[in-house]
Design a protein around this motif. Structure first.
Motif, mmCIF file in Angstrom:
data_model
loop_
_atom_site.group_PDB
_atom_site.id
_atom_site.type_symbol
_atom_site.label_atom_id
_atom_site.label_comp_id
_atom_site.label_asym_id
_atom_site.label_seq_id
_atom_site.Cartn_x
_atom_site.Cartn_y
_atom_site.Cartn_z
ATOM 1 N N ASN A 197 0.806 -1.216 0.000
ATOM 2 C CA ASN A 197 0.000 0.000 0.000
ATOM 3 C C ASN A 197 0.840 1.266 0.000
ATOM 4 O OD1 ASN A 197 0.923 -0.306 2.617
ATOM 5 N ND2 ASN A 197 -1.011 0.248 3.573
ATOM 6 N N TRP A 253 -6.863 -7.809 2.869
ATOM 7 C CA TRP A 253 -7.293 -8.361 1.586
ATOM 8 C C TRP A 253 -7.370 -9.863 1.691
ATOM 9 C CZ3 TRP A 253 -4.476 -11.640 -1.726
ATOM 10 C CH2 TRP A 253 -4.950 -11.765 -3.035
ATOM 11 N N TYR A 311 3.478 0.754 -6.178
ATOM 12 C CA TYR A 311 2.913 -0.187 -5.217
ATOM 13 C C TYR A 311 3.365 -1.600 -5.572
ATOM 14 C CZ TYR A 311 -0.270 3.670 -4.137
ATOM 15 O OH TYR A 311 -0.792 4.879 -3.792
ATOM 16 N N ASP A 366 3.088 -5.635 -5.761
ATOM 17 C CA ASP A 366 1.989 -6.490 -6.179
ATOM 18 C C ASP A 366 2.214 -7.899 -5.640
ATOM 19 O OD1 ASP A 366 1.139 -4.226 -7.784
ATOM 20 O OD2 ASP A 366 2.785 -4.749 -9.114
ATOM 21 N N PHE A 383 -2.223 -9.824 -8.601
ATOM 22 C CA PHE A 383 -3.100 -8.771 -8.095
ATOM 23 C C PHE A 383 -2.231 -7.542 -7.818
ATOM 24 C CE2 PHE A 383 -5.071 -12.778 -6.999
ATOM 25 C CZ PHE A 383 -6.435 -12.562 -7.180
ATOM 26 N N GLU A 398 -2.272 -1.261 -4.128
ATOM 27 C CA GLU A 398 -2.829 0.092 -4.235
ATOM 28 C C GLU A 398 -2.837 0.706 -2.845
ATOM 29 O OE1 GLU A 398 -6.829 -0.337 -5.714
ATOM 30 O OE2 GLU A 398 -7.509 -1.355 -3.912
ATOM 31 N N GLN A 453 -5.808 -4.789 -4.964
ATOM 32 C CA GLN A 453 -7.043 -4.769 -5.750
ATOM 33 C C GLN A 453 -7.769 -6.112 -5.641
ATOM 34 O OE1 GLN A 453 -6.185 -3.465 -9.757
ATOM 35 N NE2 GLN A 453 -5.547 -1.441 -9.072
ATOM 36 N N SER A 454 -9.085 -6.075 -5.765
ATOM 37 C CA SER A 454 -9.885 -7.280 -5.548
ATOM 38 C C SER A 454 -9.842 -8.269 -6.712
ATOM 39 C CB SER A 454 -11.337 -6.905 -5.254
ATOM 40 O OG SER A 454 -11.886 -6.181 -6.336
ATOM 41 N N SER A 455 -9.604 -7.804 -7.907
ATOM 42 C CA SER A 455 -9.577 -8.688 -9.078
ATOM 43 C C SER A 455 -8.163 -8.784 -9.632
ATOM 44 C CB SER A 455 -10.492 -8.158 -10.178
ATOM 45 O OG SER A 455 -11.825 -8.140 -9.731
ATOM 46 N N ILE A 515 -5.145 -8.673 -12.176
ATOM 47 C CA ILE A 515 -4.836 -7.928 -13.397
ATOM 48 C C ILE A 515 -4.349 -8.884 -14.482
ATOM 49 C CG2 ILE A 515 -2.454 -7.414 -12.716
ATOM 50 C CD1 ILE A 515 -4.703 -4.993 -14.614
#
Length: 175
Positions: A2, A42, A68, A70, A91, A94, A99-101, A103
């Protein structure tokens, strides 16, 4: 992940059940000035029985160079057309955590290859400013039966490239 200056932790739970038996789960816990927070910021799961999402987990570095870090998660028993072909997921980090989904995803397209049994950040293998990832498929078969294969995928501004830039195989049966 984050961007707050504290390192964070990802934990995989390959036999986690939350609606499907052994679908697996992954959890990110943020670091702070008092240590690792007690509750995850998360969570993610496969929503596929037996996929074992979270069998392997790792920091992926910063694959899209947005500042950020990953994460990458492997699900070696995931099936998407072929049984137990396996899948890897990236993922993006951020300000709020992760993020929830995903990439990016990759799958082996070969039954019983178990892609995602091992996943890791690979650093910036080509020096372009984007971190890259490496994914293993433990019993991938090409010229030799169950020789296994490793795949390196390059990071880019959009996330991770869809095709590997490099692969290596055991070149020995059952390696």
């Amino acid at each position: 992940m984050n961007g707050d200056g504290y390192d964070d932790v990802i934990v995989g739970a390959r036999s986690y059940d939350n609606g499907q038996n052994e679908e697996g789960g992954a959890f990110v816990f943020l670091g702070s000035d008092s240590g690792v927070q007690a509750s995850p910021v998360w969570t993610a799961e496969s929503d596929q029985a037996g996929a074992q999402f979270g069998f392997s987990v790792s920091g992926a570095g910063d694959v899209n160079a947005d500042g950020y870090d990953d994460v990458i998660v492997g699900a070696p028993f995931f099936g998407n057309g072929e049984g137990n072909e396996g899948m890897a997921f990236v993922f993006l980090g951020e300000a709020a955590g992760v993020q929830s989904s995903p990439i990016w995803t990759a799958e082996s397209n070969q039954s019983n290859a178990y892609l995602g049994r091992s996943v890791s950040g690979a650093g910036d293998v080509n020096g372009d400013g984007y971190d890259d990832v490496i994914v293993g498929a433990r019993v991938f078969t090409n010229d030799q039966n169950e020789e296994g294969r490793a795949f390196v995928f390059l990071g880019e501004a959009a996330g991770v490239q869809s095709s590997p830039v490099w692969t290596a195989e055991g070149d020995q049966e059952y390696a």
